[in-house]
Design a protein around this motif. Structure first.
Motif, PDB file in Angstrom:
ATOM      1  N   GLN A  23      18.338  17.352  20.181  1.00 40.27           N
ATOM      2  CA  GLN A  23      18.399  16.248  19.234  1.00 40.27           C
ATOM      3  C   GLN A  23      17.167  16.246  18.347  1.00 40.27           C
ATOM      4  O   GLN A  23      16.139  16.825  18.670  1.00 40.27           O
ATOM      5  N   GLU A  24      17.310  15.550  17.212  1.00 43.21           N
ATOM      6  CA  GLU A  24      16.134  15.265  16.406  1.00 43.21           C
ATOM      7  C   GLU A  24      15.377  14.108  17.049  1.00 43.21           C
ATOM      8  O   GLU A  24      15.976  13.144  17.503  1.00 43.21           O
ATOM      9  N   HIS A  25      14.079  14.228  17.097  1.00 45.85           N
ATOM     10  CA  HIS A  25      13.230  13.185  17.647  1.00 45.85           C
ATOM     11  C   HIS A  25      12.789  12.248  16.524  1.00 45.85           C
ATOM     12  O   HIS A  25      12.732  12.631  15.364  1.00 45.85           O
ATOM     13  N   ARG A  26      12.427  11.049  16.879  1.00 42.04           N
ATOM     14  CA  ARG A  26      12.007  10.075  15.871  1.00 42.04           C
ATOM     15  C   ARG A  26      10.576  10.362  15.437  1.00 42.04           C
ATOM     16  O   ARG A  26       9.691  10.615  16.250  1.00 42.04           O
ATOM     17  N   THR A  27      10.354  10.299  14.116  1.00 41.68           N
ATOM     18  CA  THR A  27       9.022  10.488  13.562  1.00 41.68           C
ATOM     19  C   THR A  27       8.073   9.416  14.083  1.00 41.68           C
ATOM     20  O   THR A  27       8.431   8.241  14.152  1.00 41.68           O
ATOM     21  N   LEU A  28       6.858   9.825  14.437  1.00 39.27           N
ATOM     22  CA  LEU A  28       5.803   8.883  14.783  1.00 39.27           C
ATOM     23  C   LEU A  28       4.985   8.603  13.531  1.00 39.27           C
ATOM     24  O   LEU A  28       4.658   9.518  12.774  1.00 39.27           O
ATOM     25  N   PHE A  29       4.650   7.341  13.319  1.00 40.72           N
ATOM     26  CA  PHE A  29       3.910   6.970  12.122  1.00 40.72           C
ATOM     27  C   PHE A  29       2.489   6.560  12.461  1.00 40.72           C
ATOM     28  O   PHE A  29       2.211   6.039  13.535  1.00 40.72           O
ATOM     29  N   CYS A  30       1.605   6.799  11.515  1.00 40.90           N
ATOM     30  CA  CYS A  30       0.203   6.465  11.700  1.00 40.90           C
ATOM     31  C   CYS A  30      -0.010   4.964  11.552  1.00 40.90           C
ATOM     32  O   CYS A  30       0.874   4.226  11.117  1.00 40.90           O
ATOM     33  N   GLU A  31      -1.207   4.548  11.885  1.00 38.00           N
ATOM     34  CA  GLU A  31      -1.565   3.139  11.761  1.00 38.00           C
ATOM     35  C   GLU A  31      -1.469   2.697  10.308  1.00 38.00           C
ATOM     36  O   GLU A  31      -1.894   3.405   9.402  1.00 38.00           O
ATOM     37  N   ARG A  32      -0.907   1.529  10.085  1.00 36.73           N
ATOM     38  CA  ARG A  32      -0.692   0.894   8.784  1.00 36.73           C
ATOM     39  C   ARG A  32       0.545   1.466   8.104  1.00 36.73           C
ATOM     40  O   ARG A  32       1.032   2.533   8.435  1.00 36.73           O
ATOM     41  N   THR A  33       1.072   0.690   7.152  1.00 31.37           N
ATOM     42  CA  THR A  33       2.218   1.158   6.372  1.00 31.37           C
ATOM     43  C   THR A  33       1.765   2.222   5.391  1.00 31.37           C
ATOM     44  O   THR A  33       0.596   2.348   5.061  1.00 31.37           O
ATOM     45  N   LEU A  34       2.727   2.992   4.915  1.00 32.44           N
ATOM     46  CA  LEU A  34       2.404   4.054   3.969  1.00 32.44           C
ATOM     47  C   LEU A  34       1.879   3.480   2.657  1.00 32.44           C
ATOM     48  O   LEU A  34       2.372   2.468   2.166  1.00 32.44           O
ATOM     49  N   PRO A  35       0.893   4.142   2.059  1.00 29.94           N
ATOM     50  CA  PRO A  35       0.426   3.703   0.749  1.00 29.94           C
ATOM     51  C   PRO A  35       1.298   4.288  -0.354  1.00 29.94           C
ATOM     52  O   PRO A  35       1.989   5.278  -0.154  1.00 29.94           O
ATOM     53  N   VAL A  36       1.269   3.661  -1.509  1.00 24.02           N
ATOM     54  CA  VAL A  36       1.902   4.245  -2.691  1.00 24.02           C
ATOM     55  C   VAL A  36       0.978   5.327  -3.221  1.00 24.02           C
ATOM     56  O   VAL A  36      -0.214   5.095  -3.410  1.00 24.02           O
ATOM     57  N   THR A  37       1.507   6.523  -3.444  1.00 25.10           N
ATOM     58  CA  THR A  37       0.642   7.625  -3.857  1.00 25.10           C
ATOM     59  C   THR A  37       1.087   8.293  -5.146  1.00 25.10           C
ATOM     60  O   THR A  37       0.514   9.286  -5.548  1.00 25.10           O
ATOM     61  N   GLY A  38       2.090   7.782  -5.803  1.00 29.74           N
ATOM     62  CA  GLY A  38       2.562   8.404  -7.033  1.00 29.74           C
ATOM     63  C   GLY A  38       3.093   7.360  -7.985  1.00 29.74           C
ATOM     64  O   GLY A  38       2.851   6.159  -7.836  1.00 29.74           O
ATOM     65  N   HIS A  39       3.857   7.812  -8.967  1.00 26.45           N
ATOM     66  CA  HIS A  39       4.391   6.898  -9.981  1.00 26.45           C
ATOM     67  C   HIS A  39       5.674   6.209  -9.535  1.00 26.45           C
ATOM     68  O   HIS A  39       6.166   5.311 -10.222  1.00 26.45           O
ATOM     69  N   TRP A  40       6.241   6.650  -8.394  1.00 27.61           N
ATOM     70  CA  TRP A  40       7.482   6.065  -7.903  1.00 27.61           C
ATOM     71  C   TRP A  40       7.300   5.570  -6.464  1.00 27.61           C
ATOM     72  O   TRP A  40       6.448   6.074  -5.733  1.00 27.61           O
ATOM     73  N   ARG A  41       8.124   4.597  -6.086  1.00 24.77           N
ATOM     74  CA  ARG A  41       8.095   4.035  -4.755  1.00 24.77           C
ATOM     75  C   ARG A  41       9.485   3.505  -4.423  1.00 24.77           C
ATOM     76  O   ARG A  41      10.302   3.247  -5.320  1.00 24.77           O
TER      77      ARG A  41
END
Length: 508
Positions: A23-41
């Motif tokens: 199976q595919e495993h669930r991605t683990l995320f780092c502390e805090r929500t993702l930041p906006v890093t480009g012109h789109w979100r």
């Protein structure tokens, strides 16, 4: 006083039990929500889900009971009813009732591209002709018009024709994977980022906390101009605010006013222990000598040590680096107090903090089919420009290319090279030896940030010939190159992506 080796601390925010190996495993995320890093979100700040069976293309309409083109994707915030935000900056061309689409907004983003947001709960506060910034509130998710439940119908139009939002957004570093993305600052609050900012993102120095000690009765002193010039040069070289170095210089020796050897044996303007200076000392003035009592060498060595101690790894990384410099919480807060008194500033790095350990060697590797898709995307960008801070679709830096390629297979990775390595090490992949490298592995090595931190990432294409697919540098751009030149760097690592997904498929 600099006493010991770097300390690294962080918090995992996602973890699940290991499913079956196929199976595919669930991605683990780092502390805090993702930041906006480009012109789109994504058009939400909260977590969300794409509605199954309601993607782009022809489908049987649930209300009108006939086959029609579904010109966008349906999305539901978690919990439902969240704020809908502009996916990119632009100008509102329509806002109001649209019949089947209910309350809706259309935004023109220039270059023949526009987005539409349908079924909003109430009329939008925006009006036609109004300029909007990325992330500006459009309205609330709702169920107005021809709708069977609360959701957002999100459309992208290119030169007047509807296009599938999923690949469109993924190619712009804003993959619709359901992950919460932090709100961006308003335009007037966005700091200027130097052109050499890897990843094109940064974060403000954390505010001082409590306890404090010396800064309670020793106010920040004026900085001699020659010393400030050295702080500024070293800060620029290592992509940290010069004021942070000034905070250390003030806390340690009042910018060189008190450079006597400490009772513990620390010496120089930035008070290095000789053993630590031997490991991290830098020839700051270019005279061919690295001397503990030389002001330039001391200041540049402090910048190098902070970098090696994780100062670019979010707020926790800044605090951990200062704690490595002197093992006292009051000292950390004193330095940050002085740094803010001298003007604060931006750390060029990823505000996410990933607890990188040894990875998960029991994680099955990403499947060959997914590797092929990821590498095909990266290879398709050959000939594009390398621009530090760019996130596509026609220009990239090293980490935006790898991040966006992983987004093509449903994986949200951090934005910068060091953070991507730490994200893999926290359990999203595992390290492999050079001789075991395979196509699709990621290689990392130190570069512009000095020898003690990672500054570059790329994909292995052919391990037998050390061939890469990468955004190499401003001269070469994006293409197929070689990583053989970096094998003898102070840091060179190869990591294999696990078979992970932000929204893994349920077992059949």
């Amino acid at each position: 006083m600099l006493l010991g080796s770097p300390l690294v601390t962080a918090v995992l925010v996602a973890s699940v039990a290991t499913p079956a190996m196929d199976q595919e495993h669930r991605t683990l995320f780092c502390e805090r929500t993702l930041p906006v890093t480009g012109h789109w979100r994504p058009p939400y700040e909260t977590a969300y889900a794409l509605t199954p069976g309601s993607g782009f293309g022809h489908r049987f309409h649930p209300i009108h009971k006939e086959w029609r083109l579904h010109a966008g994707v349906d999305m539901t915030s978690q919990p439902a009813g969240a704020t809908v935000v502009a996916a990119a900056a632009g100008t509102v061309t329509a806002a109001g009732w649209t019949g089947g689409g209910g309350n809706a907004v259309t935004i023109d983003h220039g270059g023949g591209t526009s987005t539409r947001y349908l079924h909003l709960a109430a009329p939008s506060p925006l009006t036609a002709g109004q300029a909007v910034h990325q992330g500006q509130r459009i309205g609330l998710e709702g169920s107005t018009g021809d709708s069977t439940g609360s959701h957002l119908h999100f459309e992208v139009h290119v030169r007047g024709e509807p296009t599938d939002p999923v690949p469109f957004m993924a190619q712009r570093g804003a993959a619709l994977t359901g992950v919460a993305v932090a709100p961006p600052p308003a335009p007037e609050q966005v700091p200027d980022l130097p052109e050499a900012g890897e990843g094109g993102i940064g974060f403000e120095l954390p505010a001082p906390g409590h306890p404090r000690q010396d800064s309670l009765h020793n106010p920040p002193l004026p900085i001699p101009p020659a010393i400030q010039e050295l702080y500024e040069r070293a800060g620029s070289e290592y992509a940290i605010p010069w004021t942070l170095l000034a905070g250390i210089g003030m806390a340690e020796t009042a910018h060189g006013a008190n450079t006597a050897t400490s009772s513990a044996g620390a010496r120089g303007l930035m008070q290095f222990m000789p053993a630590t200076f031997a490991a991290y000392g830098i020839d700051g003035d270019g005279d061919g000598l690295t001397q503990i009592d030389n002001e330039a060498d001391s200041i540049f060595s402090a910048a190098n040590y902070l970098t090696a101690s994780g100062v670019h790894r979010g707020d926790p990384g800044v605090r951990a680096a200062l704690l490595a410099y002197n093992h006292a919480q009051w000292y950390v807060n004193d330095v940050l107090f002085y740094a803010h008194a001298y003007g604060g500033g931006l750390v060029l790095g990823d505000p996410l903090h990933c607890d990188g350990q040894g990875g998960n060697p029991d994680l099955p590797p990403v499947s060959n089919e997914r590797v092929a898709k990821m590498l095909a995307f990266a290879a398709a960008q050959e000939g594009d420009s390398y621009v530090l801070g760019a996130g596509g679709p026609d220009a990239w830096d090293c980490s935006s290319l790898t991040q966006t390629a992983m987004a093509q297979i449903g994986i949200t990775a951090p934005r910068t090279a060091q953070a991507q390595r730490d994200w893999l090490a926290m359990g999203n992949g595992f390290r492999v030896p050079l001789e075991a490298a395979r196509p699709g592995d990621l290689f990392f090595f130190d570069s512009y940030l000095g020898p003690h931190t990672i500054g570059h990432v790329g994909f292995v294409r052919d391990p037998a010939t050390y061939t890469s697919i990468e955004a190499a540098n401003p001269t070469k751009g994006v293409g197929h190159f070689s990583y053989e030149h970096a094998l003898d760097n102070n840091i060179f690592e190869i990591w294999r992506l696990g078979n992970i997904d932000d929204n893994p498929k349920a077992p059949s």
